[in-house]
Design an enzyme around this catalytic site. Structure first.
Site, PDB file in Angstrom:
ATOM      1  N   GLY B 110      -1.949 -74.572 -19.595  1.00 51.45           N
ATOM      2  CA  GLY B 110      -0.885 -73.975 -19.762  1.00 51.45           C
ATOM      3  C   GLY B 110       0.426 -74.882 -19.515  1.00 51.45           C
ATOM      4  O   GLY B 110       0.427 -75.846 -19.505  1.00 51.45           O
ATOM      5  N   GLY B 111       1.507 -74.139 -19.169  1.00 50.22           N
ATOM      6  CA  GLY B 111       2.732 -74.953 -18.923  1.00 50.22           C
ATOM      7  C   GLY B 111       2.601 -75.470 -17.762  1.00 50.22           C
ATOM      8  O   GLY B 111       3.284 -76.520 -17.525  1.00 50.22           O
ATOM      9  N   VAL B 115      -6.488 -76.939 -16.728  1.00 45.46           N
ATOM     10  CA  VAL B 115      -7.292 -75.956 -15.839  1.00 45.46           C
ATOM     11  C   VAL B 115      -8.719 -76.283 -16.477  1.00 45.46           C
ATOM     12  O   VAL B 115      -9.150 -76.322 -17.326  1.00 45.46           O
ATOM     13  CB  VAL B 115      -7.220 -74.330 -15.973  1.00 45.46           C
ATOM     14  CG1 VAL B 115      -7.917 -74.186 -14.671  1.00 45.46           C
ATOM     15  CG2 VAL B 115      -6.017 -73.958 -15.812  1.00 45.46           C
ATOM     16  N   LYS B 130      -6.906 -76.720 -11.147  1.00 41.58           N
ATOM     17  CA  LYS B 130      -5.776 -77.035 -11.996  1.00 41.58           C
ATOM     18  C   LYS B 130      -5.063 -78.632 -11.520  1.00 41.58           C
ATOM     19  O   LYS B 130      -4.722 -78.555 -10.254  1.00 41.58           O
ATOM     20  CB  LYS B 130      -5.004 -75.829 -11.714  1.00 41.58           C
ATOM     21  CG  LYS B 130      -3.535 -75.994 -12.243  1.00 41.58           C
ATOM     22  CD  LYS B 130      -2.668 -74.470 -12.336  1.00 41.58           C
ATOM     23  CE  LYS B 130      -3.385 -73.395 -12.958  1.00 41.58           C
ATOM     24  NZ  LYS B 130      -2.198 -72.215 -13.335  1.00 41.58           N
ATOM     25  N   ASP B 224       6.780 -66.108 -11.603  1.00 43.95           N
ATOM     26  CA  ASP B 224       6.152 -66.446 -13.084  1.00 43.95           C
ATOM     27  C   ASP B 224       5.199 -65.356 -13.175  1.00 43.95           C
ATOM     28  O   ASP B 224       4.168 -65.611 -13.521  1.00 43.95           O
ATOM     29  CB  ASP B 224       5.733 -67.959 -13.359  1.00 43.95           C
ATOM     30  CG  ASP B 224       5.485 -68.184 -14.772  1.00 43.95           C
ATOM     31  OD1 ASP B 224       5.845 -67.559 -15.483  1.00 43.95           O
ATOM     32  OD2 ASP B 224       4.560 -69.077 -14.988  1.00 43.95           O
TER      33      ASP B 224
END
Lengths: 200, 724
Positions: B110-111, B115, B130, B224
């Protein structure tokens, strides 16, 4: 680093637990099988990118051999293993269908009608849109079937997604081959009707 | 053409039997068979409809399977590609050990970073790891800030927030977060299949709001909130990921380009780079809620610029215009969440939760409707006070509090109560003891805190043997606590539920029923109250009422494992093991399964004489209770033919009883398993006196005893009618 023997020992233990009815074992074995199926698919593509691919049964057997080696395990073991692999295959195939649809359709377009599905199955043999739509409809119908009969839904998983024979299914689910035969034909009729209703 | 499913699970086995008989016959002889079974309309119609398509169905699945099977390999490969955008072979971290984590596989990217699934070598559990991509990898100060923030978020402990185990750095000084690995999928994956049922959408929105509320109370803003950051676990519990780290990372606006999936959830104030507070998270939740209800995002589009412009300047299409069956109050909740001006949104998550949960309330029950105006006001008042409390707690911690509000002692008491009132604590005996400590402290700090008195009463009933005093003394203390709670706040639903809970196990059934019903009338969402009613009905030999209550409980709270377990129990006492088992199997996949599942499942298997499964079911869910003292295990072993081991367990239970640990009921159960009914009755008698007797007495395990004339004395002593 875990050696190959270590890994084999742990899946053997897991499989024994599945067979003895440990309720948490299938979920754990599932993860192992799921990863292994991916790994095989990837590995084969690297070795021979252009040659034929494997079908469900071949893939599942290969996973079994990779995890347990040859010779040591009996028919019972393989059947129990395949039943877990069938669930993994279901997830993989449904995921593939979903991505296929998302990619091709990008939203908006309606799913194929039942008639279109039947027509497509007669002619083409590719895993394209109508088959993907049918697969998603089957997945949902199977969830409804599970509400009515857990056993029948498991039988469909083994036969359809796992490519298992009547005997293997019977062994894995601990029922008679006659029951598998009966349930399989009844479940097919029921699912067929449900899918036809859903796809219209 | 009829489209509904005409045959319900009850008739399924019958249908299967008829199917077998009929499909073996040539079509012209089937009629006679159907007539001879005097089939009713629906079942016959169903059978005929299925028989008619048997051939077509077989051919259809044959072809479908051959198409699908040939692509199994491609599917597995594409699945893999989708899971990990880059092949893991290219990812040098896989297979390596970071700290005490062995990285096993790459799960996604992801941004914020990548992960992995990893094995915690020290605690032997699977974790999600992560590895973060910090804004400036070489900037030590930025990295420190990120680590600090992540550690603050790690302190959050709430059922709807992903548990963080550890925050650390790799050898290359890349920050990483080790967190709980939840089997399940993200809300984003779930939403790809389309909108959710309205009740599910409300439930999910409530769960997200609860997680956000807990974080906001500690001054942490998520920044977020989006479906990709919400995991829906297999048991339907939502877990929020990635608290508070968004601002340190270059999400969205990076070399990867701006992804619509990220900016679509940004609030107007985030878009325009104004000050962001918790109401920004509520906006994002509003977008998620809208998407859950309608299947689309309110501000969509191909280009980032268009989305950003729409967020700031355009108003969304009302959600009701996209979904006819959306209740009006859900539409207005969404409208309020998506107010451009933060001041017009909900002030906090608690106010939102109030609206989300009171909506389900409307027009359900005349009794409730009659209660509603005053109740709603009270609930509002109660929740506003919690909200004020949160603000005050926040203000106090910054030493700037200027709001006149609740006493500081109440704040401290609430905090202690919150620490004790975590579902996870209630699951195990040691957790319950810990919670008991918190509740007592909360009362010591503020003796007028009704909620803590009610919680204390619940716990005293649940804890099996109190240190020192007898079970009866413990129940007396529980009753005092429950009545104190009611005296302090007579409209407190859980206070009444707690009194009912005490009375139920003191075998004062009529009084208990009154209290439970009052609790339901005051607030139908009172935790566990319908499950208590199930127990009461089972105990008083009203299996049908039990099933009705259990179905209601499961319908009200479809994601509650205990509600599903009670539904299975109610099915069991109604002789419907075939319907109970699918529910139980699903529960047994949970980690850990609710402890009560073992006895219910074991009895189902016992009905079908599947002793191995019965024994495994008890073993599978036994928490830390040593198995040698588990009366259910003794019972199932004895009935399954392992008499010697059944006796061993009985002896253990007897020895424990002599030492004052464990009640007479366990011994009675073990004797019942051994079919020593003389002893079983003697111990049942004792168990009524020491209050260890359980509603299980009306479950199938005790069936033989209930057919014995001596059972009349048990009934009499408990005051249960022999009728029905």
């Amino acid at each position: 680093m875990l050696g190959e023997t270590g890994a084999t020992a742990s899946v053997t233990v897991l499989l024994d637990r599945v067979r003895s009815g440990d309720p948490t074992a299938p979920a754990r074995l599932f993860t192992v099988v799921y990863d292994k199926l991916h790994e095989i698919a990837r590995g084969q593509r690297r070795r021979s990118p252009s040659t034929d691919t494997m079908n469900t049964t071949a893939l599942v057997h290969e996973a079994f051999l990779k995890l347990f080696g040859t010779g040591s395990r009996d028919f019972k073991d393989r059947a129990h293993f395949m039943a877990v692999a069938a669930t993994a295959m279901r997830q993989i195939l449904i995921g593939h269908a979903r991505r296929n649809i998302a990619l091709k359709r990008g939203g908006g377009q309606a799913p194929a009608s039942f008639e279109e599905v039947e027509h497509a199955l007669q002619s083409a043999a590719a895993f394209e849109r109508p088959a993907a739509d049918a697969l998603l409809a089957l997945d949902r119908a199977l969830e409804r079937l599970q509400q009515r009969s857990e056993r029948q839904s498991r039988i469909v998983e083994c036969r359809f997604f796992g490519g298992m024979s009547i005997e293997e299914t019977a062994e894995a689910l601990d029922v008679s081959p006659a029951t598998v035969k009966r349930d399989w034909s009844m479940a097919q009729a029921w699912l067929h009707r449900e899918m036809q209703h859903e796809l219209g | 053409m009829m489209r509904e499913h005409r045959v319900e699970p009850d008739d399924w086995e019958r249908l299967a039997a008829l199917w077998e008989a009929a499909s073996a016959l040539p079509p012209d002889q089937r009629d006679a068979l159907l007539r001879s079974h005097a089939l009713d309309g629906a079942l016959r119609e169903e059978l005929e409809s299925l028989l008619a398509r048997a051939g077509a169905a077989e051919a259809f699945f044959d072809r479908l399977q051959s198409v699908v099977a040939e692509s199994a390999h491609t599917a597995a490969e594409s699945e893999h590609q989708a899971v990990a955008t880059a092949p893991p072979a290219a990812d040098p971290i896989v297979g390596r050990t970071v700290g005490h984590y062995h990285i096993e596989a790459r799960l996604g990217q992801g941004g914020m970073g990548i992960v992995y699934r990893a094995a915690d070598l020290r605690l032997r559990r699977t974790v999600a790891l992560k590895v973060l991509r910090a804004q400036a990898p070489d900037d030590a100060r930025a990295r420190d800030r990120l680590l600090t923030e992540a550690r603050v978020a790690a302190a959050l402990d709430h059922a709807n927030i992903c548990t963080i185990y550890e925050v650390g750095e790799t050898a290359e000084q890349q920050p990483f977060i080790a967190m709980a690995f939840y089997p399940g999928e993200t809300l984003e994956q779930l939403l790809r299949r389309g909108p959710l049922p309205v009740s599910t959408a409300i439930d999910y929105a409530t769960q997200i709001a609860r997680g956000l509320g807990a974080a906001h109370q500690r001054g942490i803003i998520h920044r977020d909130v989006k479906p990709a950051n919400v995991v829906v676990t297999e048991d339907g519990v939502l877990k929020l990921l990635d608290f508070g780290i968004a601002r340190h990372l270059d999400i969205g606006a990076s070399h990867d380009g701006v992804t619509p999936g990220t900016i679509a959830y940004m609030s107007p104030e985030q878009v325009t780079s104004r000050a962001v507070d918790r109401r920004s998270d509520l906006w994002s939740l509003g977008i998620v809620f809208y998407e859950m209800c309608t299947g689309v995002r309110p501000f969509g589009g191909e280009h980032a610029g268009a989305i950003l412009y729409a967020i700031v300047h355009e108003s969304q299409a009302p959600a009701q215009t996209l979904r006819d069956d959306l209740p009006a109050h859900v539409g207005s909740i969404i409208e309020r969440l998506l107010a451009k001006d933060p001041a017009e949104r909900y002030a906090d998550a608690e106010a939102l939760i109030l609206d989300l949960t009171s909506g389900a309330f409307k027009g359900s029950d005349p009794l409730i409707a009659a209660q509603r105006p005053s109740m709603r006001w009270r609930r509002r008042a109660a929740l506003y006070s919690v909200a004020v409390l949160a603000v005050v707690a926040f203000a106090v911690s910054w030493r700037g509090g200027d709001r006149p509000a609740l006493s500081e002692s109440r704040i401290a008491a609430q905090d202690l109560y919150d620490q004790g009132h975590r579902d996870v604590l209630f699951r195990t005996e040691s957790g319950r003891r810990e919670a008991l400590g918190f509740f007592r402290q909360a009362i010591a700090v503020d003796s007028t805190f009704a909620t803590a008195h009610a919680g204390l009463a619940h716990l005293l009933v649940m804890i099996s043997d109190n240190a020192g005093g007898s079970r009866r003394e413990q129940l007396t203390e529980a009753e005092v606590a429950a009545r104190t709670a009611i005296r302090l706040d007579s409209l407190h639903a859980d206070a009444h539920a707690s009194l009912g809970h005490v009375l139920l196990f003191d075998y004062r059934f009529a009084e208990a029923e009154v209290e439970f019903k009052r609790a339901v009338a005051l607030d139908a969402t009172t935790p566990y109250v319908r499950e208590f009613l199930v127990w009461l009905y089972i105990f008083t030999d009203r299996p049908r009422d039990a099933l009705a209550a259990a179905e209601r409980a499961a319908a009200d709270n479809p994601t509650s494992a205990t509600a599903i377990a009670e539904q299975a129990r109610a099915l069991l006492v109604n002789g419907r093991c075939n319907d109970a088992l699918p529910l139980l199997r699903r529960l047994m996949l949970l980690q850990p399964p609710p402890a009560r599942v073992g006895a219910i499942a074991a009895q189902c298997y016992a009905q079908q004489r599947m002793w191995t499964n019965a024994i495994d079911a008890v073993r599978g869910v036994a928490e830390q209770t040593p198995l040698q003292g588990n009366p259910w295990l003794g019972f199932m072993l004895a009935r399954g033919g392992e008499t010697i081991r059944g006796r061993e367990i009985r002896d253990t239970l007897l020895a424990q009883w002599r030492r004052g640990k464990g009640g007479a009921y366990g011994v009675a159960l073990a004797y019942a398993g051994l079919r020593n009914f003389d002893e079983a009755f003697a111990w049942l008698d004792k168990s009524i006196d020491d209050r260890s007797l359980h509603y299980n007495i009306m479950e199938p395990a005790f069936e033989d005893l209930r057919h014995d004339p001596r059972f009349d004395r048990v009934r009499q002593k408990l005051g249960i009618d022999a009728k029905r």
